[in-house]
Write a protein that holds these residues in place. Structure first.
Motif, PDB file in Angstrom:
ATOM      1  N   ASN A 446     -22.784  29.899  -7.561  1.00 20.68           N
ATOM      2  CA  ASN A 446     -21.733  29.239  -7.953  1.00 20.68           C
ATOM      3  C   ASN A 446     -20.444  30.320  -7.955  1.00 20.68           C
ATOM      4  O   ASN A 446     -19.348  30.036  -7.686  1.00 20.68           O
ATOM      5  CB  ASN A 446     -21.669  28.607  -9.584  1.00 20.68           C
ATOM      6  N   SER A 453     -13.943  30.566  -2.012  1.00 20.05           N
ATOM      7  CA  SER A 453     -12.769  29.468  -2.007  1.00 20.05           C
ATOM      8  C   SER A 453     -11.462  30.244  -2.466  1.00 20.05           C
ATOM      9  O   SER A 453     -10.336  30.072  -1.788  1.00 20.05           O
ATOM     10  CB  SER A 453     -13.209  28.237  -3.055  1.00 20.05           C
ATOM     11  N   PRO A 493     -21.907  24.958  -1.649  1.00 24.15           N
ATOM     12  CA  PRO A 493     -21.011  24.217  -2.640  1.00 24.15           C
ATOM     13  C   PRO A 493     -19.453  24.385  -2.250  1.00 24.15           C
ATOM     14  O   PRO A 493     -18.617  23.368  -2.416  1.00 24.15           O
ATOM     15  CB  PRO A 493     -21.034  25.064  -4.087  1.00 24.15           C
ATOM     16  N   ASN A 497     -17.036  21.300  -1.257  1.00 29.22           N
ATOM     17  CA  ASN A 497     -15.990  20.886  -2.064  1.00 29.22           C
ATOM     18  C   ASN A 497     -14.728  20.858  -1.096  1.00 29.22           C
ATOM     19  O   ASN A 497     -14.095  19.930  -1.315  1.00 29.22           O
ATOM     20  CB  ASN A 497     -15.910  22.051  -3.210  1.00 29.22           C
ATOM     21  N   GLN A 501     -12.823  17.586  -0.599  1.00 28.52           N
ATOM     22  CA  GLN A 501     -11.346  17.550  -1.152  1.00 28.52           C
ATOM     23  C   GLN A 501     -10.384  16.856  -0.038  1.00 28.52           C
ATOM     24  O   GLN A 501      -9.471  16.324  -0.328  1.00 28.52           O
ATOM     25  CB  GLN A 501     -10.789  19.065  -1.527  1.00 28.52           C
ATOM     26  N   ALA A 550     -12.089  20.489 -13.523  1.00 29.08           N
ATOM     27  CA  ALA A 550     -13.147  20.621 -12.723  1.00 29.08           C
ATOM     28  C   ALA A 550     -14.053  19.635 -13.115  1.00 29.08           C
ATOM     29  O   ALA A 550     -15.014  19.363 -12.237  1.00 29.08           O
ATOM     30  CB  ALA A 550     -13.302  22.170 -12.697  1.00 29.08           C
ATOM     31  N   LYS A 553     -13.928  16.292 -11.484  1.00 29.89           N
ATOM     32  CA  LYS A 553     -13.714  16.261  -9.992  1.00 29.89           C
ATOM     33  C   LYS A 553     -14.977  15.455  -9.300  1.00 29.89           C
ATOM     34  O   LYS A 553     -15.032  14.788  -8.414  1.00 29.89           O
ATOM     35  CB  LYS A 553     -13.289  17.693  -9.278  1.00 29.89           C
ATOM     36  N   GLY A 554     -16.229  15.889  -9.869  1.00 31.23           N
ATOM     37  CA  GLY A 554     -17.329  15.433  -9.136  1.00 31.23           C
ATOM     38  C   GLY A 554     -17.326  13.972  -9.373  1.00 31.23           C
ATOM     39  O   GLY A 554     -17.676  13.126  -8.405  1.00 31.23           O
ATOM     40  N   MET A 557     -14.834  12.420  -6.875  1.00 30.57           N
ATOM     41  CA  MET A 557     -15.312  12.436  -5.484  1.00 30.57           C
ATOM     42  C   MET A 557     -16.374  11.277  -5.240  1.00 30.57           C
ATOM     43  O   MET A 557     -16.473  10.488  -4.320  1.00 30.57           O
ATOM     44  CB  MET A 557     -15.852  13.515  -5.124  1.00 30.57           C
TER      45      MET A 557
END
Length: 715
Positions: A446, A453, A493, A497, A501, A550, A553-554, A557
């Motif tokens: 992670n 990112s 990941p 993302n 996004q 955060a 956000k999952g 989505m």
């Protein structure tokens, strides 16, 4: 002491400690008692794994430990600790001790695992000894078969957990675990060396490597080469297309790009040189095409099975969506063949004109096992069970052949060869399980994704470039499968993302965000609902999305994109990483596939690697199409449009790179070809701009064809 053997076909130069994938059919009759031991062990391992994967119901920890012990013993007998010890009695003594230790490890797990849990997972002397020695044996076996890089990587990972992680500052700081906890998690738990990667190894990977060995032993390899030669006989640059078709078809059932290069290259590279292709180009084409074999369904090396495990997307779905990208890759390599054939005035050769009807008449039965395999997968059978029945189909179909009927000897030889082909992969994946366990235990995955990112500034393109660089660095020491596992754990990941996004932002900008997703934005900015309904500028959508916590956000989505789109997006992220992991095969300084082809063509290895890297440009173009277009999981109409423009766009790009289409391109026409390729490949251009690019390319093609015909007309 190690089993010595002679390869049945020319093989590339390789490290002395690397296993040569030679034929057991004469080896086990050589009379040496150790050869017979290895052959018998190989048969036993093949039979045991088929039983485990079809009707067996043993605990997974037992099976994983047996898997490691069996193939570890095979590696110990096949590969000496040092090359000069190959015929040493002292080496045989130590290898025998290792085999006995591996057997003892399995027995210890079977009989003493329950006692460990009865003590509350508190180690006693036996636990310390067995777990420590087992990890050391993993490191030694990988060192023998793959060199020092991977054992050093494993040691760095393990010591990070217990020692130097706490000395690091910043995001990678880790307070540390005790040695006892590390050994437990590495050896006894369901996440270490006998965890998910091991389960993939003894199930999917082994069964399909065995399936491929049976196909080769049944004569399917000869059928593939003959079929490729017959299909390519009328094409311009026919021998080059033999390499592309043959390597693609062989790769569909082979698990190794290097083995693919050696098995097909000994035929295709001399054919290409005889026809007039430059030697370095011939070797580069074979290397690039063999690398693509890892991308070709239904097997895709081991990648399809690992992807299915990581993404929980059905295997049949994965091989279905992988077909078009693989087709695009092989077409891109084929375009280089056609361009070079025109430039070198290569047409076809007299020895590739085998009638297709004759090839199918003599070898149609080789298609039956693949048909059985695919049919069983579509029906919903597990891949391992389908592979087991596919092996039976190979045996049955071979009896329709006049020359390769599989009797008891051939069946045993196929089992032995399959086990031998698996030995290096098995110990390697067991060892990589230790690295993956560290990544998941410490949360490094992670952290790494967040850092990627951050370094990329939220740019998907820069993220993919960073992952490509990381894959190249890892690929210098790790084989493709291991490189994909590590990179998939670390960076999937981040790519997922960013792709998700971008899809979410597009929906917000267009005003097509589902009502179910509005509730999350209500918590952030109640005044944004009207804008979400009507649509908003992309910069405002990005600013609004940045305000969403955060943790939400999952859920956002899932509500906005839907479960199927989320699954396809995750699969896209893994497919991109899997494709990028292949580049180490053809990218200097360590490009084993290119080196194997160079050994056959007798060309400079590094220069051949550079040529192969240029010819394998599809490894970078297709992942970009996956990232920016619905090439994975799109509807039929969209896929047709994307495929058509991608084909012509890549052809135009090859022409611009080579300065040659149907005839030599001037600088202005070369620039036009580049513009045409960009118009057709850039995902954000409108359909009209893509059509303009297509028209430009077709005009260049027609003009070049006329010029070529005029310049090469008979006097």
């Amino acid at each position: 002491m190690s089993v010595s053997s002679n390869a049945s076909s020319p093989t590339p130069s390789s490290p002395d400690n690397e296993i040569n994938l030679d034929d057991f059919e004469t080896q086990h009759r050589s009379g040496h008692w150790l050869n017979r031991v290895v052959f018998t062990l190989s048969i036993f391992l093949a039979v045991a794994h088929v039983y485990i994967n079809t009707i067996g119901t043993l605990p997974e920890l037992w099976v994983s430990s047996f898997h490691f012990a069996g193939f570890g013993a095979l590696c110990a007998l096949l590969v000496p600790a040092r090359p000069k010890w190959r015929d040493s009695k002292l080496a045989l003594f130590f290898d025998t001790l290792m085999v006995l230790a591996l057997i003892g490890m399995v027995l210890y797990i079977v009989f003493f695992e329950d006692a460990l849990y009865a003590r509350g997972v508190t180690f006693d002397t036996g636990d310390w000894i067995v777990s420590s020695i087992s990890i050391l044996m993993v490191l030694e076996l990988i060192r023998r078969t793959s060199g020092w890089f991977i054992p050093l990587l494993i040691l760095v990972a393990l010591t990070y957990v217990v020692w130097w992680g706490k000395w690091l500052g910043g995001p990678f700081s880790f307070p540390g675990l005790s040695v006892e906890t590390l050994l437990y998690r590495s050896f006894f738990s369901a996440d270490g060396m006998f965890g998910p990667i091991s389960r993939i190894s003894w199930s999917f990977v082994f069964m399909f490597i065995l399936f491929g060995a049976f196909l080769v032993k049944s004569g399917a390899g000869d059928f593939i080469i003959d079929l490729s030669r017959s299909l390519a006989s009328k094409m311009i640059g026919g021998p080059g297309f033999v390499a592309v078709l043959g390597s693609g078809l062989m790769g569909s059932v082979s698990g190794s790009s290097v083995a693919n290069t050696v098995s097909t290259g000994v035929i295709t590279i001399p054919l290409m040189r005889k026809a007039g292709f430059p030697a370095r180009f011939a070797a580069g084409i074979e290397a690039a095409a063999s690398t693509g074999g890892q991308l070709m369904p239904p097997v895709m090396g081991a990648g399809a099975f690992i992807m299915a495990s990581y993404t929980q997307v059905p295997y049949v779905t994965i091989i279905g969506v992988a077909a078009i990208p693989a087709l695009l890759y092989f077409l891109s390599v084929g375009f280089f063949v056609r361009v070079e054939a025109k430039r070198s005035k290569v047409t076809s050769t007299s020895d590739v004109g085998i009638p297709v009807s004759q090839v199918f008449k003599e070898g149609w039965h080789h298609i039956v096992p693949l048909g059985v395999l695919v049919a069983l997968l579509i029906k919903g059978y597990t891949p391992t069970y389908a592979a087991g029945l596919g092996i039976l189909a190979v045996i049955a179909a071979s009896w329709l052949s006049k020359t390769h009927r599989m009797g008891p000897i051939r069946i045993l030889d196929a089992m032995a060869q399959g086990a031998k082909n698996m030995s290096t992969t098995a110990v390697l994946l067991i060892g990589i399980g230790l690295v993956v366990n560290v990544i998941s235990t410490t949360g490094v995955g992670n952290t790494f994704s967040l850092l990627i990112s951050d370094w990329a500034g939220g740019s998907l393109l820069l993220t993919i470039i960073l992952v490509a660089i990381a894959s190249l660095v890892l690929g210098m020491g790790l084989p493709v499968t291991a490189s994909y596992i590590v990179l998939g754990t670390l960076s999937a990941p981040a790519i997922f993302n960013l792709i998700a996004q971008s899809q979410l932002l597009e929906m917000m900008s267009n005003g097509t965000l589902p009502q179910a997703a509005h509730a999350v934005f209500m918590l952030v900015d109640p005044t944004s609902i009207s804008k979400l309904t009507e649509g908003m500028p992309m910069d405002q959508a990005s600013a609004l999305l940045a305000q969403v916590p955060a943790d939400f956000k999952g859920m956002l989505m899932d509500q906005a994109l839907g479960a199927n789109t989320v699954a396809m997006t995750l699969l896209t992220a893994h497919m991109i990483i899997f494709w990028l992991s292949q580049d180490s095969n053809v990218t200097p300084p360590v490009c084993l596939t290119a080196f194997a082809a160079a050994a056959i063509a007798k060309t400079p290895p590094m220069r051949t690697g550079i040529t192969a890297w240029k010819l394998a440009k599809g490894l970078y173009i297709v992942p970009l199409l996956m990232a920016y277009t619905p090439l994975i999981g799109g509807d039929t109409e969209t896929l047709i449009r994307l495929t058509i423009f991608a084909i012509f766009g890549m052809y135009a790009l090859v022409a611009a790179m080579e300065g040659y289409l149907e005839d030599r391109l001037s600088i202005p026409t070369r620039v036009l070809a580049l513009i045409a390729s960009i118009l057709m490949l850039w995902p954000h251009f409108s359909l009209w701009l893509q059509l303009i690019g297509l028209v430009i390319f077709l005009a260049l093609f027609v003009m070049g064809n006329k010029t070529y015909a005029k310049n090469n007309a008979p006097a």
